[in-house]
Write a protein that holds these residues in place. Structure first.
Motif: not given
Length: 328
Positions: A168-174, A189-192, A194-200, A206-210
């Motif tokens: 919840a905290s990560s999604l609110a920040w994102l 993005l948060l799942t990719l 591994a739960g780290s918001p700054l990494a998300a 970096q276009g990770v979804r593409e």
């Protein structure tokens, strides 16, 4: 001034509120949760001449010099190139700094990140300074993979775990950091990450979804024999190797989990549900376990900065992946 993340509030009060600081801290936890920012805030506080509560004042000579990157009693040690090792000569320069007297008459503060980037010789060269730093010196060590550190390094530090923020905290920040993304995209993005918001956030930039869409499409074509392992390896060679191995490790774990539980909720992200389920049904378990072992071994080599031929390694991965369905 380093950003103060909301999930670090309790941790910051615990660290900054100490009456007497240790000579060395090891801040460890997953990448992408703000450990570097936490270390930089503590560094600023320790070098400030007139702290305001638990924060650096931002107005004194020490704060001005630190902001300008010219503070004589501050030393930051990082790899000379991204994803390269910290060399023993770099650590020897750091040791020379540690034994000097503080020029502004206060503390000297060292920030080293990531600690696991030191090779064995570099880590050994640091041990004496970690155990008995000269003068009023504080060393702030940041590690994303503490399991890779020498026990002699860890034992000389006050170890401070930095846990993942809750979802919840990560999604609110994102939601504030990535207002252009929808909620489903932020969750993905948060799942990719591994739960780290700054990494998300970084993965989004970096276009990770593409990239993910290209890889998933390639895996499906590989299994349908519409693309060869060599073609895909060549097409993917510019992608981060550790990211690709993480995805294949996740998929193999999801396959094994499904084989054991038949629980479709554990199949991972929706883009690979059908593929993971198909492979889990068609792959003998001993073959899948052997694939997992191989993936983990190669992933460790990638993490260890081994001199690998990325195209050949990816081709070997894809050849084995294509052969999973069928007898062992």
């Amino acid at each position: 001034m380093a950003e103060a993340y909301p999930w670090q509030q309790g941790l910051w009060q615990q660290l900054a509120g100490r009456q007497q600081h240790a000579h060395a801290y090891l801040l460890h936890g997953p990448a992408g949760i703000g450990k570097r920012a936490l270390a930089e805030r503590l560094m600023a506080l320790l070098l400030c001449h007139k702290p305001v509560g638990l924060e650096a004042c931002g107005q004194c000579k020490g704060c001005y010099l630190l902001a300008a990157g010219t503070h004589p009693d501050n030393y930051v040690l990082e790899p000379e190139e991204a994803d390269k090792a910290i060399k023993v000569d770099q650590v020897r320069d750091l040791v020379s700094f540690v034994v000097q007297t503080a020029q502004l008459g206060g503390r000297k503060v060292v920030l080293l990140e990531p600690v696991e980037a030191m090779n064995i010789n570099a880590a050994n060269a640091l041990l004496k300074s970690l155990e008995e730093p000269a003068g009023n010196t504080v060393l702030l060590l940041v590690s994303h993979q503490p399991s890779r550190l020498l026990p002699t390094v860890k034992s000389r530090c006050v170890q401070q775990a930095c846990p993942l923020p809750d979802q919840a905290s990560s999604l609110a920040w994102l939601a504030e950091a990535l207002p252009e993304c929808g909620e489903d995209e932020r969750r993905e993005l948060l799942t990719l990450a591994a739960g780290s918001p700054l990494a998300a956030r970084r993965l989004h930039q970096q276009g990770v979804r593409e990239q993910r869409a290209l890889v998933v499409d390639g895996v499906k074509k590989l299994l349908k024999q519409q693309a060869s392992a060599s073609q895909l390896a060549e097409a993917w060679k510019a992608m981060p190797m550790i990211m690709l191995f993480d995805w294949f490790c996740d998929w193999s774990q999801a396959m094994l989990r499904y084989q054991l539980t038949r629980d479709e909720t554990g199949l991972g992200l929706a883009d690979m549900h059908k593929v993971v389920q198909y492979l889990a049904d068609k792959t003998p378990q001993p073959k899948l376990l052997a694939m997992q072992d191989w993936l983990l071994q190669q992933r460790q080599k990638v993490l260890g900065k081994a001199n690998l031929n990325s195209v050949l390694l990816l081709e070997a991965l894809l050849v084995q992946w294509a052969s999973l369905p069928g007898p062992g």
